[in-house]
Each structure stands twice: as structure tokens, then as C-alpha cells.
Design a protein around this motif. Structure first.
Motif, PDB file in Angstrom:
ATOM      1  N   ASN A 267       3.923   8.945   4.757  1.00 31.33           N
ATOM      2  CA  ASN A 267       2.484   8.937   4.530  1.00 31.33           C
ATOM      3  C   ASN A 267       1.850  10.165   5.179  1.00 31.33           C
ATOM      4  O   ASN A 267       2.083  10.446   6.357  1.00 31.33           O
ATOM      5  CB  ASN A 267       1.883   7.650   5.112  1.00 31.33           C
ATOM      6  CG  ASN A 267       0.407   7.552   4.895  1.00 31.33           C
ATOM      7  OD1 ASN A 267      -0.372   8.136   5.633  1.00 31.33           O
ATOM      8  ND2 ASN A 267      -0.002   6.811   3.891  1.00 31.33           N
TER       9      ASN A 267
ATOM     10  N   GLY B 150       0.781  -1.221   0.000  1.00 34.87           N
ATOM     11  CA  GLY B 150       0.000   0.000   0.000  1.00 34.87           C
ATOM     12  C   GLY B 150       0.817   1.278   0.000  1.00 34.87           C
ATOM     13  O   GLY B 150       0.263   2.374   0.082  1.00 34.87           O
TER      14      GLY B 150
ATOM     15  N   SER C 209      -7.348  -1.563   2.381  1.00 39.17           N
ATOM     16  CA  SER C 209      -5.979  -1.060   2.562  1.00 39.17           C
ATOM     17  C   SER C 209      -5.902   0.468   2.540  1.00 39.17           C
ATOM     18  O   SER C 209      -5.117   1.061   3.276  1.00 39.17           O
ATOM     19  CB  SER C 209      -5.058  -1.632   1.485  1.00 39.17           C
ATOM     20  OG  SER C 209      -5.521  -1.275   0.190  1.00 39.17           O
ATOM     21  N   GLY C 210      -6.745   1.115   1.715  1.00 35.48           N
ATOM     22  CA  GLY C 210      -6.697   2.567   1.630  1.00 35.48           C
ATOM     23  C   GLY C 210      -7.133   3.268   2.900  1.00 35.48           C
ATOM     24  O   GLY C 210      -6.713   4.402   3.173  1.00 35.48           O
TER      25      GLY C 210
ATOM     26  N   THR D 130     -11.340  12.365   3.089  1.00 36.13           N
ATOM     27  CA  THR D 130     -11.268  11.137   2.298  1.00 36.13           C
ATOM     28  C   THR D 130     -12.213  11.260   1.098  1.00 36.13           C
ATOM     29  O   THR D 130     -12.901  12.259   0.931  1.00 36.13           O
ATOM     30  CB  THR D 130     -11.701   9.915   3.129  1.00 36.13           C
ATOM     31  OG1 THR D 130     -13.106  10.015   3.400  1.00 36.13           O
ATOM     32  CG2 THR D 130     -10.944   9.827   4.429  1.00 36.13           C
TER      33      THR D 130
END
Length: 313
Positions: free
Chosen positions: A195, A91, A249-250, A216
Motif C-alpha cells: 500500500n 480494502g 475504509s478508504g 487524497t
């Protein structure tokens, strides 16, 4: 002559909205709010403009917003232009030395400058910096485990230290810090790609922020995706920890960031839909709220912290 009571006051709903915001303005005034800017809001011009308006509104309402950003879509486009293949493992973007040069250029020279420019349309407010500046973010090499084996993914960093001095100085001067998710190396003279969700959470904890907000491209954390699109409006740190292994995963770095924040002194962490214009204001200053809010676990008295129920949907 008509009586005043008979007139149609078309501005009344605006007044009611302002009154609804009053207790929220009182509660949040003077508090630090860390906002992770990402997703669709980064590439849609209308959403970018609305985001800038929201952040400036928070500033003028007496809050202390700090913006942290990545730039995945922009980085991918720039790598393509330079003939560098985008590759992901566990990821995370595999970041070679050549790719790191592009990442640094895009984050600090393109994405950050555009966002600073949008904010500064409303006054001399925003100042851009990266995690390299004033040792704000320090990291070591991150090697994820894939099928039990450590994997080298290049200049991807794991945060080891946060120095909030530069950000605190900017806030004290009435500025809005805009931080690019690049870190200085603890071990050598290189830099790391970190990240942005993780960086925002680490900064929120180090700053003692009241709230972490993560934009998001979904409505929030879903109850039972893909079987249901019901959004969980509120959950505790323990409840979130149990859900983490089941998440797509996101969403993992976003929710891990929320978990880290509320377990390290941040009162609430919120995942909100950045595709909705003015979603930040809707979340902070309305009774309904949107998205998913994470709160610390209950204390020994059986209650979460004092702001645990605000903004519930």
C-alpha cells in the motif's frame, strides 16, 4: 508628475504572498518532506503538472522532497486490458502472480516514468526507483483477517524493513527520489505490492522526515461524515487513534500511516486535498493551511512538538 504612492502597484499582492512564505521557508529549509502522490492528482493532466511544479518549488526552496506513489486507477485499467479481474478483499487488491507482473509494469514502467518526466521538465532533478532497488523496502506476505479468518490475497506485502541508503544518497546529490510502492520479499525472490500510503509513512519515519503529506480526493478528515462536511484541521495521535474504527475504509490506510509517522519521529502528518491545484504549497507556505494535520501527543510539559500549530486552518 504623479507621486509613486499614487501608482497602483499590481504586483504588490505577489510580494505579500512571498513575505508570508518567508517564516515557513526559514523553518522548513533543509528538512525532508515525504509526499504520497495519489488520487485525482494522478489522472488529471493539470493537477499532475501543478504537483510537479510544487515539488520542484520545494526543492529549490531548500527542502528535500521525496515522492512515493501507487497507481490504483492505472493498474485497474491495465489488468482489464490483460483480461485479469480486479478483486478486493479487506480494502486491498488481490494480487495474483499474473497481476503482480502487471502491477510492477504499471508502477515502475508507466506511472513512475511519467512523474519523473514531469519533474525533469524543470531540470535534471528526479530519479525513479522502486522499493526493490537497494533493498529500500522489504516485506513479508500480508494476510488480512476477515470475519476472524486469515485470508490469502496473493502478493500483497507487509513492510518489515526500510533501508534509506539509496534515497539519502540521492537527496545528498540534490535529486528528487520518486519511489514506486513495490517491495522485495524478505523470504524468497519474489516481489510484493504494498500500500502506497503505508510505504510513504514507513519511509517518512525511517528518513526522520519533518512532514508526511498524503494527497487524497477529499478535503481532509471530516468531523462527522456524512452528517457534516466540517473538516478537522488538527488532531493529536491519541485523538486520531480513537477515530480510526469509525473511518471509511478508504481513509483507514491514510490515517493509519499518519499515526505511524507521528509516533515514529515525524513532526507532522497532513492529509490534503489533491484536487486543489498547488495544495502542497498552500499547506506548507501559508498561514491558513488546508486539510487535516496530525501531530504527536503532548509531551510531559503539556505541549506538542514545536511545529504542532503551524498550518492550522
Amino acid at each position: 508628475m504623479s507621486q509613486p504612492t499614487a501608482r497602483k502597484h499590481t504586483a504588490l499582492p505577489k510580494a505579500q504572498t512571498l513575505i508570508e512564505a518567508l517564516p515557513w521557508l526559514t523553518r522548513h529549509r533543509g528538512k525532508t518532506v515525504v509526499i504520497k502522490f495519489g488520487g485525482n492528482a494522478m489522472v488529471d493532466d493539470d493537477l499532475k503538472a501543478a504537483f510537479a511544479q510544487d515539488v520542484v518549488f520545494l526543492h529549490h526552496a531548500g527542502l528535500k522532497p521525496v515522492v512515493v506513489h501507487g497507481g490504483g486507477p492505472q493498474i485497474s485499467k491495465a489488468l482489464d486490458r490483460h483480461g485479469i479481474v480486479s478483486e478486493f478483499k479487506a480494502g486491498l487488491r488481490v494480487t495474483t502472480e499474473d497481476a503482480m507482473d502487471v502491477v510492477r509494469m504499471v508502477l515502475a514502467g508507466q506511472v513512475q516514468r511519467e512523474l519523473v518526466g514531469l519533474l525533469n521538465r524543470h531540470g535534471p532533478l528526479a530519479v525513479g526507483l522502486t522499493g526493490e532497488d537497494a533493498h529500500t523496502i522489504t516485506a513479508t506476505k500480508h494476510q488480512p483477517r476477515i470475519e476472524g479468518e486469515l485470508v490469502d490475497i496473493g502478493r500483497v506485502g507487509e513492510i518489515t524493513k526500510i533501508d534509506t541508503g539509496a534515497i539519502q544518497a540521492l537527496l545528498a546529490d540534490g535529486r528528487i527520489p520518486v519511489v514506486s510502492s513495490i517491495a522485495r520479499s524478505q523470504d524468497d525472490h519474489h516481489v510484493y505490492n504494498v500500500n502506497a500510503d503505508t510505504a510513504a509513512a514507513a519511509l517518512a519515519a525511517a528518513l526522520g522526515a519533518e512532514t508526511l503529506m498524503v494527497l487524497t480526493d477529499v478535503e481532509g478528515l471530516y468531523e462527522d461524515w456524512p452528517n457534516s462536511d466540517e473538516v478537522i484541521s488538527r488532531l493529536t495521535a491519541k485523538e486520531l487513534e480513537k477515530l480510526l474504527p469509525e473511518l471509511a475504509s478508504g481513509m483507514v490506510p491514510k490515517m493509519e500511516g499518519c499515526l505511524h509517522a507521528v509516533r515514529n519521529g515525524v513532526e507532522t502528518a497532513r492529509v490534503i486535498d489533491g484536487r486543489v491545484q498547488h495544495s502542497i504549497l498552500l499547506e506548507i507556505f501559508t498561514d491558513e493551511g488546508i486539510g487535516t494535520m496530525v501531530v504527536p501527543d503532548a509531551t510531559s510539559t503539556g505541549t506538542a512538538n514545536s511545529t504542532g500549530t503551524e498550518g492550522e486552518s
